[in-house]
Write a protein that holds these residues in place. Structure first.
Motif, PDB file in Angstrom:
ATOM      1  N   GLU A  98      51.043 103.979  60.392  1.00  0.00           N
ATOM      2  CA  GLU A  98      50.070 104.923  60.932  1.00  0.00           C
ATOM      3  C   GLU A  98      49.221 105.539  59.830  1.00  0.00           C
ATOM      4  O   GLU A  98      48.002 105.697  59.962  1.00  0.00           O
ATOM      5  CB  GLU A  98      50.779 106.029  61.730  1.00  0.00           C
ATOM      6  CG  GLU A  98      51.472 105.557  63.003  1.00  0.00           C
ATOM      7  CD  GLU A  98      52.805 104.880  62.726  1.00  0.00           C
ATOM      8  OE1 GLU A  98      53.268 104.953  61.556  1.00  0.00           O
ATOM      9  OE2 GLU A  98      53.374 104.287  63.642  1.00  0.00           O
ATOM     10  N   GLU A  99      49.873 105.884  58.733  1.00  0.00           N
ATOM     11  CA  GLU A  99      49.150 106.497  57.616  1.00  0.00           C
ATOM     12  C   GLU A  99      48.172 105.505  56.994  1.00  0.00           C
ATOM     13  O   GLU A  99      47.035 105.856  56.671  1.00  0.00           O
ATOM     14  CB  GLU A  99      50.153 106.984  56.558  1.00  0.00           C
ATOM     15  CG  GLU A  99      49.509 107.759  55.426  1.00  0.00           C
ATOM     16  CD  GLU A  99      50.532 108.279  54.437  1.00  0.00           C
ATOM     17  OE1 GLU A  99      50.126 108.999  53.510  1.00  0.00           O
ATOM     18  OE2 GLU A  99      51.730 107.961  54.603  1.00  0.00           O
ATOM     19  N   VAL A 100      48.602 104.264  56.847  1.00  0.00           N
ATOM     20  CA  VAL A 100      47.725 103.236  56.289  1.00  0.00           C
ATOM     21  C   VAL A 100      46.534 102.991  57.215  1.00  0.00           C
ATOM     22  O   VAL A 100      45.384 102.870  56.766  1.00  0.00           O
ATOM     23  CB  VAL A 100      48.509 101.923  56.059  1.00  0.00           C
ATOM     24  CG1 VAL A 100      47.562 100.795  55.672  1.00  0.00           C
ATOM     25  CG2 VAL A 100      49.558 102.114  54.979  1.00  0.00           C
ATOM     26  N   THR A 101      46.806 102.933  58.523  1.00  0.00           N
ATOM     27  CA  THR A 101      45.727 102.718  59.488  1.00  0.00           C
ATOM     28  C   THR A 101      44.698 103.838  59.415  1.00  0.00           C
ATOM     29  O   THR A 101      43.485 103.583  59.409  1.00  0.00           O
ATOM     30  CB  THR A 101      46.299 102.628  60.916  1.00  0.00           C
ATOM     31  OG1 THR A 101      47.247 101.565  60.986  1.00  0.00           O
ATOM     32  CG2 THR A 101      45.191 102.366  61.924  1.00  0.00           C
ATOM     33  N   SER A 102      45.155 105.076  59.348  1.00  0.00           N
ATOM     34  CA  SER A 102      44.238 106.216  59.253  1.00  0.00           C
ATOM     35  C   SER A 102      43.394 106.142  57.988  1.00  0.00           C
ATOM     36  O   SER A 102      42.192 106.434  58.000  1.00  0.00           O
ATOM     37  CB  SER A 102      45.024 107.528  59.278  1.00  0.00           C
ATOM     38  OG  SER A 102      45.738 107.670  60.489  1.00  0.00           O
ATOM     39  N   THR A 103      44.029 105.725  56.896  1.00  0.00           N
ATOM     40  CA  THR A 103      43.303 105.618  55.628  1.00  0.00           C
ATOM     41  C   THR A 103      42.265 104.500  55.692  1.00  0.00           C
ATOM     42  O   THR A 103      41.145 104.641  55.182  1.00  0.00           O
ATOM     43  CB  THR A 103      44.284 105.365  54.473  1.00  0.00           C
ATOM     44  OG1 THR A 103      45.289 106.378  54.475  1.00  0.00           O
ATOM     45  CG2 THR A 103      43.564 105.389  53.135  1.00  0.00           C
ATOM     46  N   LEU A 104      42.622 103.376  56.301  1.00  0.00           N
ATOM     47  CA  LEU A 104      41.667 102.272  56.464  1.00  0.00           C
ATOM     48  C   LEU A 104      40.449 102.721  57.272  1.00  0.00           C
ATOM     49  O   LEU A 104      39.304 102.418  56.920  1.00  0.00           O
ATOM     50  CB  LEU A 104      42.343 101.090  57.160  1.00  0.00           C
ATOM     51  CG  LEU A 104      43.384 100.293  56.357  1.00  0.00           C
ATOM     52  CD1 LEU A 104      44.036  99.241  57.237  1.00  0.00           C
ATOM     53  CD2 LEU A 104      42.751  99.642  55.142  1.00  0.00           C
ATOM     54  N   ILE A 105      40.701 103.450  58.355  1.00  0.00           N
ATOM     55  CA  ILE A 105      39.605 103.922  59.203  1.00  0.00           C
ATOM     56  C   ILE A 105      38.691 104.869  58.437  1.00  0.00           C
ATOM     57  O   ILE A 105      37.457 104.774  58.511  1.00  0.00           O
ATOM     58  CB  ILE A 105      40.171 104.596  60.473  1.00  0.00           C
ATOM     59  CG1 ILE A 105      40.846 103.545  61.374  1.00  0.00           C
ATOM     60  CG2 ILE A 105      39.073 105.317  61.233  1.00  0.00           C
ATOM     61  CD1 ILE A 105      41.548 104.136  62.578  1.00  0.00           C
ATOM     62  N   ARG A 106      39.280 105.801  57.669  1.00  0.00           N
ATOM     63  CA  ARG A 106      38.463 106.750  56.899  1.00  0.00           C
ATOM     64  C   ARG A 106      37.597 106.024  55.870  1.00  0.00           C
ATOM     65  O   ARG A 106      36.423 106.356  55.689  1.00  0.00           O
ATOM     66  CB  ARG A 106      39.363 107.777  56.207  1.00  0.00           C
ATOM     67  CG  ARG A 106      39.971 108.806  57.143  1.00  0.00           C
ATOM     68  CD  ARG A 106      40.505 109.995  56.361  1.00  0.00           C
ATOM     69  NE  ARG A 106      41.512 109.613  55.387  1.00  0.00           N
ATOM     70  CZ  ARG A 106      42.814 109.559  55.654  1.00  0.00           C
ATOM     71  NH1 ARG A 106      43.254 109.847  56.869  1.00  0.00           N
ATOM     72  NH2 ARG A 106      43.681 109.218  54.720  1.00  0.00           N
ATOM     73  N   GLN A 107      38.197 105.026  55.204  1.00  0.00           N
ATOM     74  CA  GLN A 107      37.456 104.294  54.186  1.00  0.00           C
ATOM     75  C   GLN A 107      36.313 103.487  54.802  1.00  0.00           C
ATOM     76  O   GLN A 107      35.193 103.467  54.285  1.00  0.00           O
ATOM     77  CB  GLN A 107      38.410 103.365  53.418  1.00  0.00           C
ATOM     78  CG  GLN A 107      37.745 102.499  52.363  1.00  0.00           C
ATOM     79  CD  GLN A 107      37.088 103.304  51.258  1.00  0.00           C
ATOM     80  OE1 GLN A 107      37.507 104.413  50.965  1.00  0.00           O
ATOM     81  NE2 GLN A 107      36.045 102.747  50.654  1.00  0.00           N
ATOM     82  N   THR A 110      34.351  94.080  51.634  1.00  0.00           N
ATOM     83  CA  THR A 110      34.388  94.692  50.301  1.00  0.00           C
ATOM     84  C   THR A 110      35.175  95.991  50.325  1.00  0.00           C
ATOM     85  O   THR A 110      35.979  96.273  49.427  1.00  0.00           O
ATOM     86  CB  THR A 110      32.962  94.964  49.804  1.00  0.00           C
ATOM     87  OG1 THR A 110      32.240  93.743  49.747  1.00  0.00           O
ATOM     88  CG2 THR A 110      32.997  95.596  48.414  1.00  0.00           C
ATOM     89  N   SER A 111      34.965  96.795  51.354  1.00  0.00           N
ATOM     90  CA  SER A 111      35.661  98.079  51.466  1.00  0.00           C
ATOM     91  C   SER A 111      37.170  97.885  51.543  1.00  0.00           C
ATOM     92  O   SER A 111      37.944  98.615  50.920  1.00  0.00           O
ATOM     93  CB  SER A 111      35.161  98.831  52.702  1.00  0.00           C
ATOM     94  OG  SER A 111      35.835 100.062  52.844  1.00  0.00           O
ATOM     95  N   LEU A 112      37.601  96.863  52.283  1.00  0.00           N
ATOM     96  CA  LEU A 112      39.038  96.618  52.447  1.00  0.00           C
ATOM     97  C   LEU A 112      39.662  96.019  51.194  1.00  0.00           C
ATOM     98  O   LEU A 112      40.742  96.428  50.770  1.00  0.00           O
ATOM     99  CB  LEU A 112      39.278  95.691  53.641  1.00  0.00           C
ATOM    100  CG  LEU A 112      38.969  96.271  55.031  1.00  0.00           C
ATOM    101  CD1 LEU A 112      39.116  95.195  56.090  1.00  0.00           C
ATOM    102  CD2 LEU A 112      39.884  97.443  55.339  1.00  0.00           C
TER     103      LEU A 112
END
Length: 273
Positions: free
Chosen positions: A247-256, A205-207
């Motif tokens: 890299e930016e997308v990966t960081s955002t995915l991890i934070r979410q 759901t988060s993704l």
């Protein structure tokens, strides 16, 4: 020339003047009728835009007021021209139109840009665009006559006036996917199968909800790799659109994901690319 011939000429002249006057009045009447019908149609079309929540009522009122000023000014100038035949009135009409357009240029420019974007550019809801000048990439969720609504790769909603899209370099990236894989370790409050299923559901759901503009929902895989009495380790792989800004997308995915799974005290790291 005798008296009878003079009277005949006077009658003929009077008849011609009356005919000219009638033609002038008929022309003015037709012009007024056309203007009224045009304003009625314009008003109905604008109200439909409000009903469909395409543009706000305030914008519609401003637009209708501007159109009305132009139409009424043109009627007055046409009436004066028909009566006086002063050609300078034509330049006055052009000047009034230009001044009105200039004072509301942002409004009309967005309307013109709307038809360029949907017609010439062929943009539609669901398209992914890249504004090179502003370094903005995202998916179009709505195109209205005034602005375009874009859901960025980071999950933000941006409202962009249409004229900026036309005036700026714009590209439509191809739908090439790259895969991001994460390893997520969570703490289990109690070891139950329902808890494991709930965690998997929250990950999906988060993704899909936050990143639906860039994440290919059907390609997401959530695999339970290891469980103990107090810990569970998942491997999550998700395809994302494009390779730029990975890299930016990966960081955002991890934070979410960390925020969504906060109560499970998650530890998240990149497994592979």
């Amino acid at each position: 020339m005798n008296q009878s011939e003079t009277r005949l000429i006077d009658i003929q002249s009077l008849t011609i003047n009356i005919n000219n006057l009638l033609l002038t009045l008929i022309s003015l009447l037709i012009t007024i009728i056309i203007a009224v019908v045009f304003l009625k149609i314009a008003h109905v079309m604008l109200l439909r835009l409000v009903a469909g929540k395409t543009i706000s009522k305030h914008v519609v009122e401003r637009l209708y007021r501007t159109i009305s000023i132009i139409v009424y000014a043109l009627i007055a100038i046409i009436a004066l021209y028909v009566i006086t035949r002063i050609h300078e009135l034509i330049y006055l009409a052009i000047g009034i139109i230009l001044i009105t357009l200039a004072s509301n240029w942002d409004l009309f420019a967005n309307f013109i840009a709307y038809y360029l974007l949907t017609g010439v550019y062929g943009l539609k809801s669901g398209d992914t665009i890249h504004l090179i000048q502003y370094r903005l990439k995202g998916r179009i969720t709505d195109i209205s006559p005034l602005y375009t609504k874009v859901l960025t790769m980071l999950g933000d909603i941006v409202y962009i006036p249409n004229r900026y899209l036309v005036a700026s370099p714009l590209s439509k990236p191809t739908y090439e996917y790259t895969t991001i894989c994460l390893e997520i370790t969570v703490t289990l409050p109690n070891f139950e199968s329902e808890t494991l299923e709930t965690i998997e559901k929250e990950i999906r759901t988060s993704l899909t909800k936050k990143f639906k503009s860039i994440v290919h929902a059907r390609g997401i895989t959530v695999s339970l790799r290891e469980t103990t009495t107090s810990k569970a380790r998942y491997e999550v792989c998700t395809p994302v659109v494009g390779a730029e800004g990975r890299e930016e997308v990966t960081s955002t995915l991890i934070r979410q994901l960390a925020q969504s799974l906060l109560k499970y005290e998650p530890t998240i790291k990149v497994k592979s690319g």
